[in-house]
Motif scaffolding. Structure first.
Motif, PDB file in Angstrom:
ATOM      1  N   VAL A  52       0.840  -1.205   0.000  1.00  0.00           N
ATOM      2  CA  VAL A  52       0.000   0.000   0.000  1.00  0.00           C
ATOM      3  C   VAL A  52       0.872   1.252   0.000  1.00  0.00           C
ATOM      4  N   MET A  53       1.923   1.255   0.821  1.00  0.00           N
ATOM      5  CA  MET A  53       2.813   2.424   0.855  1.00  0.00           C
ATOM      6  C   MET A  53       3.514   2.624  -0.480  1.00  0.00           C
ATOM      7  N   GLU A  54       3.893   1.528  -1.131  1.00  0.00           N
ATOM      8  CA  GLU A  54       4.533   1.629  -2.441  1.00  0.00           C
ATOM      9  C   GLU A  54       3.560   2.182  -3.484  1.00  0.00           C
ATOM     10  N   ALA A  55       2.297   1.779  -3.396  1.00  0.00           N
ATOM     11  CA  ALA A  55       1.292   2.290  -4.333  1.00  0.00           C
ATOM     12  C   ALA A  55       1.080   3.792  -4.133  1.00  0.00           C
ATOM     13  N   TYR A  56       1.045   4.240  -2.879  1.00  0.00           N
ATOM     14  CA  TYR A  56       0.899   5.671  -2.622  1.00  0.00           C
ATOM     15  C   TYR A  56       2.109   6.459  -3.119  1.00  0.00           C
ATOM     16  N   GLU A  57       3.301   5.900  -2.963  1.00  0.00           N
ATOM     17  CA  GLU A  57       4.494   6.573  -3.488  1.00  0.00           C
ATOM     18  C   GLU A  57       4.416   6.699  -5.004  1.00  0.00           C
ATOM     19  N   LEU A  58       3.917   5.659  -5.666  1.00  0.00           N
ATOM     20  CA  LEU A  58       3.760   5.694  -7.114  1.00  0.00           C
ATOM     21  C   LEU A  58       2.758   6.771  -7.522  1.00  0.00           C
ATOM     22  N   VAL A  60       2.062   9.517  -5.863  1.00  0.00           N
ATOM     23  CA  VAL A  60       2.678  10.825  -5.629  1.00  0.00           C
ATOM     24  C   VAL A  60       3.637  11.162  -6.761  1.00  0.00           C
ATOM     25  N   GLU A  61       4.434  10.184  -7.178  1.00  0.00           N
ATOM     26  CA  GLU A  61       5.363  10.428  -8.281  1.00  0.00           C
ATOM     27  C   GLU A  61       4.597  10.720  -9.569  1.00  0.00           C
ATOM     28  N   ASN A  62       3.480  10.037  -9.790  1.00  0.00           N
ATOM     29  CA  ASN A  62       2.673  10.276 -10.978  1.00  0.00           C
ATOM     30  C   ASN A  62       2.091  11.688 -10.947  1.00  0.00           C
ATOM     31  N   GLU A  63       1.654  12.149  -9.765  1.00  0.00           N
ATOM     32  CA  GLU A  63       1.125  13.506  -9.625  1.00  0.00           C
ATOM     33  C   GLU A  63       2.203  14.541  -9.961  1.00  0.00           C
ATOM     34  N   GLN A  64       3.424  14.296  -9.515  1.00  0.00           N
ATOM     35  CA  GLN A  64       4.515  15.223  -9.828  1.00  0.00           C
ATOM     36  C   GLN A  64       4.828  15.203 -11.320  1.00  0.00           C
ATOM     37  N   TYR A  65       4.762  14.024 -11.930  1.00  0.00           N
ATOM     38  CA  TYR A  65       5.046  13.908 -13.354  1.00  0.00           C
ATOM     39  C   TYR A  65       3.962  14.579 -14.186  1.00  0.00           C
ATOM     40  N   SER A  66       2.703  14.386 -13.787  1.00  0.00           N
ATOM     41  CA  SER A  66       1.610  14.927 -14.590  1.00  0.00           C
ATOM     42  C   SER A  66       1.477  16.444 -14.463  1.00  0.00           C
ATOM     43  N   SER A  67       2.118  17.053 -13.502  1.00  0.00           N
ATOM     44  CA  SER A  67       2.055  18.504 -13.373  1.00  0.00           C
ATOM     45  C   SER A  67       3.161  19.198 -14.170  1.00  0.00           C
ATOM     46  N   ARG A  68       4.020  18.451 -14.819  1.00  0.00           N
ATOM     47  CA  ARG A  68       5.093  19.046 -15.621  1.00  0.00           C
ATOM     48  C   ARG A  68       4.543  19.584 -16.942  1.00  0.00           C
ATOM     49  N   ILE A  69       5.208  20.575 -17.469  1.00  0.00           N
ATOM     50  CA  ILE A  69       4.775  21.229 -18.707  1.00  0.00           C
ATOM     51  C   ILE A  69       4.865  20.263 -19.893  1.00  0.00           C
ATOM     52  N   PHE A  70       5.899  19.411 -19.916  1.00  0.00           N
ATOM     53  CA  PHE A  70       6.057  18.455 -21.010  1.00  0.00           C
ATOM     54  C   PHE A  70       4.869  17.499 -21.069  1.00  0.00           C
ATOM     55  N   PHE A  71       4.402  17.048 -19.912  1.00  0.00           N
ATOM     56  CA  PHE A  71       3.260  16.138 -19.868  1.00  0.00           C
ATOM     57  C   PHE A  71       2.001  16.827 -20.366  1.00  0.00           C
TER      58      PHE A  71
END
Length: 84
Positions: A52-58, A60-71
């Motif tokens: 569960v903790m690993e899924a939440y980390e994933l 969070v990383e996806n949220e950071q990736y999707s907020s980038r201008i390139f995405f």
């Protein structure tokens, strides 16, 4: 976290009781089946919590990736191509 701590405690208690039994400090009895049950529940809860903790980390990383201008640019291009 609410599951990980009690399960880790169960796992540690199970290991300690089995270690004390192997050294002869505690006599082997029919109640050791409960020790194995606690040991198994501890392992299960710890593995479940880690997943569960690993899924939440994933997430969070996806949220950071999707907020980038390139995405964002890539998503807009993909939406325009899907309309065609």
């Amino acid at each position: 976290m609410a599951v990980a701590i009690p399960c880790t405690v169960l796992f540690i208690i199970g290991v300690l009781v089995l270690g004390f039994t192997a050294r002869g400090y505690i006599a082997w009895s029919d109640f050791h089946s409960f020790v194995f049950l606690g040991f198994a529940a501890g392992i299960f809860g710890f593995v479940y919590s880690a997943g569960v903790m690993e899924a939440y980390e994933l997430l969070v990383e996806n949220e950071q990736y999707s907020s980038r201008i390139f995405f964002r640019i890539k998503r807009k291009i993909k939406e325009k191509l899907d309309r065609i």
